[in-house]
Every structure is written in C-alpha cells, then in structure tokens.
Scaffold this active site. Structure first.
Site, PDB file in Angstrom:
ATOM      1  N   GLU A  75       0.961  -1.105  -0.036  1.00  0.00           N
ATOM      2  CA  GLU A  75      -0.009  -0.056   0.032  1.00  0.00           C
ATOM      3  C   GLU A  75       0.689   1.332   0.062  1.00  0.00           C
ATOM      4  O   GLU A  75       0.353   2.124  -0.596  1.00  0.00           O
ATOM      5  CB  GLU A  75      -0.866   0.008   1.121  1.00  0.00           C
ATOM      6  CG  GLU A  75      -1.993   1.154   0.995  1.00  0.00           C
ATOM      7  CD  GLU A  75      -3.141   1.013   1.931  1.00  0.00           C
ATOM      8  OE1 GLU A  75      -3.579  -0.380   2.138  1.00  0.00           O
ATOM      9  OE2 GLU A  75      -3.732   1.891   2.496  1.00  0.00           O
ATOM     10  N   ASP A  76       1.920   1.017   0.819  1.00  0.00           N
ATOM     11  CA  ASP A  76       2.663   2.528   1.106  1.00  0.00           C
ATOM     12  C   ASP A  76       4.229   2.515   0.278  1.00  0.00           C
ATOM     13  O   ASP A  76       4.735   3.382   0.187  1.00  0.00           O
ATOM     14  CB  ASP A  76       2.747   2.837   2.407  1.00  0.00           C
ATOM     15  CG  ASP A  76       1.557   2.980   3.217  1.00  0.00           C
ATOM     16  OD1 ASP A  76       0.722   3.286   2.518  1.00  0.00           O
ATOM     17  OD2 ASP A  76       1.652   2.816   4.500  1.00  0.00           O
TER      18      ASP A  76
END
Ligand code: MN
Length: 491
Positions: A75-76
């Site tokens: 996600e990051d």
C-alpha cells in the site's frame, strides 16, 4: 523495537524456530520503507515491527508474523503483492492481500462504511488471520495516535470501539478487546476517562493491597489441605473501559463493583478448579447467586471459568475466577489460540476455520445479502451481532446464542420460522412468562405453540429485539397482504 527483540521472543518460546524468512522479510520491509516516517517522527519500519511483535505475543504462526512485518509494503511503497509473492510465497502474499484489500476503513458516509465492513468479513471468512494482523496494526496506530490531528484521533478511536473491539470480543479475545478499548477510551470520551481515572486510582491500590492478603490465605489453604496444583494466582485490575461500562449500570457507584480487583487462580486440571472452589467457600461464605459455572456451560464466545464472590475478611466482597491454563489461554487469546506456533513452510497451507466458532461471520455475510440499505445492515450488525450475548437453553438442553434483551419471540424465530409464527406463549424456567419478557443468561425457554394460530400479531414487531425475528414477521405480513389482494380480485 528491533527485529532482534522479536526473534528473541520467538526463540524463548520455540528455540528451534528457523527465522531465516523473518529476517529476509525484515530486510525487505526496511528497504521498501526507507526514508519514510510515521506522523510521530519515527522511522516507518517501527510500525510494522511493533505490529509483528504483537503477533508474536499472541503466539501466532510464522506466516502471520512475516505478513505483519510486510503488511504496509504494497500500500505504501513501490513494491507490489506480486513481488511479495515471488519472495515470500503465496500464503504470506494472500494474507497481505487480505489486509490491503480492506484498505483503510473510514467513516465516509454510511454506504462506504458498510461496504468496508463487508470486505472485512469476507476477508475474515477466507482467512481469519487477516483480522489478527489488522488488530495488531490498530494497536500500534492507537499507541501513536497523539501525533495525529484531533479529528482523525477521534475517528480512529471511535471506529475501534464500534467495530474492532466487538469483533475481538466475538472471537473470544478478551485481553485484546480490553487493550483496544482502553487505548481508544480517552480519545472518544475524554471527560469520562478523566473521571474514571480519578475515582479508581486510589481504590485500585487499596484493593490490590487487600487482595494480596487474600491470595496469601488461599495459597496457604490449598497447599496445606488439598492436592490442587496452582499454576498462577494473581490480582487482576479491571480494564478502565469495562469498569466505566459497569459503573453506568450501577448508579456510577464504585462501591458496587466487586471485581475491581478480582483474584485469578490458574490451576492444572479441571477437577482442581472445583476442588479449589470448595476450599475457598470453606474459608469464606459465598455471596448468594454469584457462583457461575462457565466450565460446564461456557459463554457463547467460548469463555470457560468458575466465578464466585465471597464475603472475605471484614465482610468485603472479593471475586474469584478459577480456570485451567488451557482455558486461560483461550480466554486471553480466544480464537487466536488455534493458530499457535507453526513452522514456516513456504507452501500455501490454507488454515481450516474452526467452523462453529466462525459461524457468525457467515451469518453476517448472509444477512448482508438480504438487507437492502446500508442503514439496515449496520443496524443488524449492531443489534444482532455485536451486542452482549446471552445463552438460553431449549428444554432439551441445547444452547441458543442470542443478543442481550432478546425475548421469547426472538427465541422462537431463532429456532424455526414456523415456531415463531405459531407461538402462543412461553415458559421461562418452567413458569408461564409474557412474550415480551427479556431473557437472561442461562434461562430455560420453552415455546407453547398453537397449530391453529394464523400467524404473528402486529405488536410482535415491537417485542422482537433481533433483526432476524423482525424480518421474518415483516415477511409474513408482506405475504398476507399479497394474498388478500389476490382474494379481493377473486383469483
Ligand atoms: Mn499498518
């Protein structure tokens, strides 16, 4: 937090564990998050490390711990689920995929909220370990909440109280539920939190001291006059948030809370539990109606223990909780206790769900297919699945799990739609009872049915507390109206 702290904790429990993959996962996450900071100013890697550490504390298996280290990577960072699968295999990749799909569950309009909840239950139904990672992630986010703006703090804390803590409770993870609630409490109800701290701090200390003497006496008695093997005996202070909830039910009077500090006695065997109970009652007289045998009749979430309160020295009331080590682990870790240590294999090994423990997740998903609006779905979840549960018994001794305040009408519809429709009366503990009687834990309920009865009456919609019963009653009337229209037109 360092990776070595985590490895040492694993090794202290399972000395032969191969931690090669875990170390590789750490290097991978460190590289992926390089340069990123948390809102608190810490290096980002601290967050996945704290998450993984919590999973180790819960004694979860290696794939779950590795997934904890890697959970924010797709996600990051630039790296994808595909990269992770290539490096760490499909099992870890799928756990992380489950987390990533959930995204960030936020209150942004009811619809989105309901949709995100549904996603969470789908992910849990596929592999319940996803929720353990989410819990561990959430605990660390709550601990670092002070770095966020107040609006965000409140949203995250509120969501924890409304969604995560009730799920932890339904999964029997008592300790985790308490931790989630206590971390959220000051952000959601700051004034109430201050009040609780203020009234309880002195009391806690005083009771703790008093409890020490009680513990000494019990230990001596059991050693001298019984064969009971004590694994551990300790005074346990009640969690702040559950103390707060209990105080609301007891006129806000702390003198009425007997389990502010309870004595927890962990013994080796089941017969030790009953044996110890007898000795405790020999030392001090039990308070009437406070003896609970949750060993013979576990709570709906699986909790097992003997509870009793006694008039201890100077007539002060002390609560005891007596259980075996196995029961204790189940009470603290709940369903997570089923995943205890498993070696990392690299192959995908789908974990079988203990079916009866997860039945409610499937019911929740089925419920969502039936309900039309997000409002209805959320109401159902809150009323039917997340309120405190009670269990009541059929005349044959079968245990039926219902929300608190359920009535005989709910009971009847829970057993069978036809039994509901033909319900003419009820006996609770062998006495005739009104259909709107709120049922209590342990009640034995018998439905008196009348074959000639045409169907439910309109006022049952008020009496029924569960969404399920209301829905069945409404369905009946819908059908009725259709039939009467047909009759009107002479079909
Ligand atoms: Mn995270």
């Amino acid at each position: 937090m360092t990776i070595d702290t985590i490895i040492n904790l694993i090794k202290s429990r399972h000395p032969d564990t191969d931690v090669t993959m875990l170390k590789l996962a750490y290097d991978y996450a460190l590289e992926a998050h390089r340069g990123q900071k948390r809102a608190s100013g810490d290096d980002y890697i601290q967050h996945p490390l704290e998450t993984a550490h919590k999973l180790v504390e819960y004694n979860l298996d290696m794939p779950t711990i590795i997934a904890g280290v890697l959970h924010d990577v797709p996600e990051d960072t630039e790296r994808t689920i595909k990269d992770i699968e290539k490096n760490f295999g499909p099992e870890v990749a799928e756990l992380i995929n489950g987390i990533t799909k959930l995204g960030k569950i936020k209150y942004r309009g009811l619809e989105r909220y309901a949709e995100n909840l549904r996603k969470m239950f789908v992910a849990m139904a596929e592999d319940v370990r996803v929720i353990f990672i989410k819990f561990a992630d959430r605990i660390n986010n709550l601990k670092t909440l002070s770095a966020l703006p107040p609006v965000k703090q409140k949203r995250i804390a509120m969501e924890t109280l409304e969604i995560y803590a009730p799920i932890a409770n339904r999964l029997g993870m008592g300790e985790l539920k308490g931790e989630l609630e206590d971390l959220s409490f000051p952000y959601v109800y700051p004034e109430e939190y201050k009040w609780i701290r203020q009234i309880s701090q002195k009391k806690y200390e005083e009771r703790k001291k008093y409890t020490e003497q009680i513990i000494k006496k019990v230990t001596k008695e059991l050693a001298a006059n019984s064969s009971v093997k004590i694994v551990r005996i300790e005074g346990r202070a009640k969690h702040y948030f559950s103390l707060y909830q209990k105080l609301l039910k007891h006129d806000r009077d702390i003198e009425k809370i007997y389990d502010l500090v309870a004595v927890r006695l962990i013994v080796e065997r089941i017969d030790d539990c009953y044996n110890a109970l007898g000795h405790i009652h020999g030392l001090w007289a039990p308070v009437p109606n406070r003896i609970k045998d949750y060993i013979a009749r576990p709570k709906p979430n699986g909790y097992q223990s003997l509870h009793t309160s006694v008039y201890a020295d100077d007539g002060r009331i002390v609560e005891f909780q007596i259980r075996t080590l196995k029961m204790h682990e189940e009470a603290e870790f709940g369903i997570a206790a089923h995943w205890t240590y498993k070696e990392y294999s690299g192959k995908k090994s789908s974990v079988p769900l203990p079916p009866e423990k997860l039945k409610w997740i499937k019911e929740l998903l089925a419920e969502q297919e039936k309900t039309t609006s997000p409002e209805n779905y959320l109401t159902t979840i809150k009323l039917d699945f997340f309120t405190s549960r009670i269990f009541v018994l059929t005349p044959h001794g079968d245990v039926i799990d219902l929300p608190e305040n359920a009535t005989p009408i709910d009971f009847a519809y829970h057993i069978h739609t036809d039994l509901g429709h033909h319900c003419a009366g009820a006996r609770v503990n062998d006495k005739i009872a009104a259909l709107d009687t709120p049922l209590k834990n342990g009640d034995m309920v018998e439905i008196i049915s009348d074959k000639n009865r045409k169907g439910p009456s309109e006022d049952w919609l008020e009496i029924a507390q569960t969404h399920m019963a209301k829905h069945k009653i409404q369905e009946f009337f819908k059908k009725e109206r259709k039939l009467s229209i047909f009759k009107l037109f002479g079909r």
